[in-house]
Design a protein around this motif. Structure first.
Motif, PDB file in Angstrom:
ATOM      1  N   PHE A  78      -6.911  -7.579   5.566  1.00 33.99           N
ATOM      2  CA  PHE A  78      -6.124  -6.449   5.083  1.00 33.99           C
ATOM      3  C   PHE A  78      -6.309  -5.245   6.011  1.00 33.99           C
ATOM      4  N   ASP A  79      -5.238  -4.511   6.225  1.00 30.31           N
ATOM      5  CA  ASP A  79      -5.280  -3.296   7.051  1.00 30.31           C
ATOM      6  C   ASP A  79      -5.864  -2.155   6.218  1.00 30.31           C
ATOM      7  N   PRO A  80      -7.011  -1.579   6.614  1.00 30.56           N
ATOM      8  CA  PRO A  80      -7.632  -0.501   5.832  1.00 30.56           C
ATOM      9  C   PRO A  80      -6.725   0.717   5.652  1.00 30.56           C
ATOM     10  N   LYS A  92      -2.285  -1.571   0.388  1.00 30.52           N
ATOM     11  CA  LYS A  92      -2.610  -2.920  -0.084  1.00 30.52           C
ATOM     12  C   LYS A  92      -4.112  -3.172  -0.022  1.00 30.52           C
ATOM     13  N   PHE A  93      -4.793  -2.552   0.939  1.00 31.95           N
ATOM     14  CA  PHE A  93      -6.249  -2.682   1.042  1.00 31.95           C
ATOM     15  C   PHE A  93      -6.897  -2.151  -0.233  1.00 31.95           C
ATOM     16  N   VAL A 125      -8.431  -5.213  -7.469  1.00 30.01           N
ATOM     17  CA  VAL A 125      -8.376  -6.560  -8.042  1.00 30.01           C
ATOM     18  C   VAL A 125      -9.731  -7.252  -7.944  1.00 30.01           C
ATOM     19  N   PHE A 126     -10.323  -7.280  -6.765  1.00 29.90           N
ATOM     20  CA  PHE A 126     -11.600  -7.972  -6.583  1.00 29.90           C
ATOM     21  C   PHE A 126     -12.735  -7.283  -7.337  1.00 29.90           C
ATOM     22  N   TYR A 127     -12.656  -5.961  -7.449  1.00 24.29           N
ATOM     23  CA  TYR A 127     -13.715  -5.230  -8.141  1.00 24.29           C
ATOM     24  C   TYR A 127     -13.663  -5.471  -9.655  1.00 24.29           C
ATOM     25  N   GLU A 128     -12.457  -5.550 -10.190  1.00 24.06           N
ATOM     26  CA  GLU A 128     -12.286  -5.655 -11.639  1.00 24.06           C
ATOM     27  C   GLU A 128     -12.431  -7.083 -12.159  1.00 24.06           C
ATOM     28  N   ALA A 136      -1.430 -16.191   0.296  1.00 26.79           N
ATOM     29  CA  ALA A 136      -0.440 -15.551   1.172  1.00 26.79           C
ATOM     30  C   ALA A 136       0.387 -14.545   0.378  1.00 26.79           C
ATOM     31  N   ILE A 137       0.739 -14.904  -0.850  1.00 30.68           N
ATOM     32  CA  ILE A 137       1.490 -13.985  -1.716  1.00 30.68           C
ATOM     33  C   ILE A 137       0.600 -12.816  -2.125  1.00 30.68           C
ATOM     34  N   PHE A 138      -0.680 -13.100  -2.380  1.00 26.94           N
ATOM     35  CA  PHE A 138      -1.631 -12.048  -2.742  1.00 26.94           C
ATOM     36  C   PHE A 138      -1.706 -10.993  -1.637  1.00 26.94           C
ATOM     37  N   LYS A 139      -1.714 -11.410  -0.394  1.00 24.30           N
ATOM     38  CA  LYS A 139      -1.764 -10.454   0.711  1.00 24.30           C
ATOM     39  C   LYS A 139      -0.498  -9.599   0.758  1.00 24.30           C
TER      40      LYS A 139
END
Length: 462
Positions: free
Chosen positions: A242-244, A248-249, A255-258, A283-286
């Motif tokens: 992911f681009d910081p 989207k980053f 998402v990952f934290y929760e 791929a869709i998640f990105k």
């Protein structure tokens, strides 16, 4: 010219088939047959066109007034002023003058006021005494200096969107702490450093821009307040590429934290059960990180609802790949979308073609679809089946995009410079420079008038 608009008989048959289809769907509980259905598109033209056009004209005048006001009062660019006018517009300067006067009395500059209004355009049409003064006054009472207040609120206007003095003060202090520390160098080994400050420093070092950092501080999820969970989440996001600098980053961080690893695995499995491969899911998640925010039940229900709209399983999967946001669309909104298109005279097959070609149409507001379709068919003369074949046009702004181009075409026809209305794709999907070359620059004798029409002066149309 309008003979291709579909008649009542076919419309009634399509609606009847649609209702029967939905009644037969056991997984959908909230889908109700239409009650007191509105007149078909062809019959409603004569009774609603005048009123709708007047309403559109009033709205256009309000937006024009709003844009001029914002440019004159705050020095905004035309683009920003137009963007704000799409969210809040007005026909007199009384209330917005009061808002600007209040903000200036607290020391906000025009540039800082612009940041606040761009985030909350509604402040321009709300009572400033109720919407703004109480919040600003509370912060002052709690020790905020004038310089701190203007700097922090203008950088993170969302603080003003918080309800209750306690929460406003709480998030204000968060942002103040980070701004004071932003020029210092912190390392995770510092024993005196809070998780929040350390985590913000980590994200800053990765390249996450300040505007995204500050918004993270006032989020309810508080993903920058943990330690191990934060570090694990950031590691996953970085490894996924992911681009910081992209929102989207930050969305992926939420998402990952929760969500626990087990919960994420269950949701990925839900998509797998519907025919998507694991690689396809990620791929869709990105493309849209919130893909994994929905429950397994919601994911399955959305797939089933779209299938009952007439899409095959493969077509639903393709739709999710192209427009993953559709997973979050409610069943009621999907059904309302189908009913809106059928009421306008589109066939069920045409509706399926519309959402296959431009899935975003499933989330368009009914009033917007009706106004655009009416203008394209009634005023411009393009048949419904032509609109259905180029559904991307239904996502364009009526005032900012469709009107300017179509008004140029109408002017050319009225002046006898072209014999008939060109194809809808030529008029509405051509790049701007190509459109101007084809329909403005080509007619040198009246090109000045056409440019004026294109930029908004519809009085020049005969």
């Amino acid at each position: 010219m309008f003979s291709l608009i579909l008649h009542r008989g076919r419309r009634s048959r399509e609606l009847h088939q649609w209702r029967n289809l939905m009644k037969a769907a056991p997984v959908i509980n909230l889908l109700l047959p239409l009650q007191n259905a509105s007149p078909p598109f062809t019959e409603s033209f004569s009774s609603t066109t005048t009123t709708d056009l007047l309403s559109l004209e009033d709205e256009r005048k309000r937006k024009t007034f709003t844009v001029s006001y914002l440019i004159d009062s705050l020095g905004l660019t035309t683009k920003l002023a137009e963007s704000i006018s799409m969210k809040a517009n007005f026909s007199s300067k009384g209330n917005p003058d009061s808002v600007l006067k209040l903000l200036r009395s607290y020391g906000f500059t025009n540039s800082q006021i612009s940041s606040i209004i761009a985030t909350y355009p509604r402040f321009l049409v709300e009572n400033p005494e109720k919407s703004l003064r109480a919040k600003l006054h509370f912060l002052k009472l709690n020790g905020a200096s004038s310089s701190e207040l203007t700097e922090i609120v203008s950088k993170v206007p969302k603080i003003l969107g918080k309800k209750g003095g306690k929460w406003i003060s709480h998030y204000y202090d968060y942002v103040k702490e980070i701004l004071q520390d932003q020029d210092k160098c912190f390392f995770s080994s510092s024993p005196k450093q809070s998780n929040r400050t350390r985590n913000v420093s980590v994200l800053r070092e990765l390249g996450v821009p300040q505007r995204l950092l500050l918004n993270l501080l006032i989020s309810r999820a508080k993903p920058v307040c943990g330690k191990e969970r934060f570090e694990e989440s950031v590691k996953k996001i970085v490894e996924m590429g992911f681009d910081p600098a992209s929102p989207k980053f930050v969305n992926a961080l939420y998402v990952f934290y929760e969500l626990s690893d087990k919960t994420i695995e269950e949701k990925v499995n839900a998509y797998k059960s519907l025919g998507l491969g694991v690689d396809e899911v990620w791929a869709i998640f990105k493309k849209w990180p919130f893909l994994l925010k929905y429950s397994e039940k919601k994911i399955v229900q959305t797939f089933e609802t779209l299938k009952r709209c007439g899409l095959t399983e493969e077509e639903v999967r393709l739709m999710v790949k192209r427009y993953p946001e559709c997973i979050g669309t409610s069943e009621e909104k999907i059904v309302k979308s189908v009913e809106t298109f059928l009421e306008l005279g589109f066939t069920n097959d045409e509706f399926v073609m519309i959402i296959k070609r431009h899935p975003q149409c499933i989330g368009l507001a009914a009033d917007s679809v009706k106004k655009k379709t009416e203008f394209l068919v009634k005023t411009m003369g393009w048949p419904l089946k032509v609109v259905a074949s180029t559904p991307i046009v239904l996502g364009f702004s009526l005032e900012k995009f469709i009107f300017p181009r179509c008004n140029v075409i109408r002017a050319l026809v009225s002046k006898g410079l072209i014999d008939e209305i060109p194809a809808i794709s030529t008029v509405l999907t051509s790049p701007k420079l190509k459109f101007l070359k084809l329909f403005v620059e080509k007619h040198k004798d009246v090109s000045a008038d056409l440019v004026s029409i294109f930029t908004g002066d519809s009085s020049l149309i005969d």
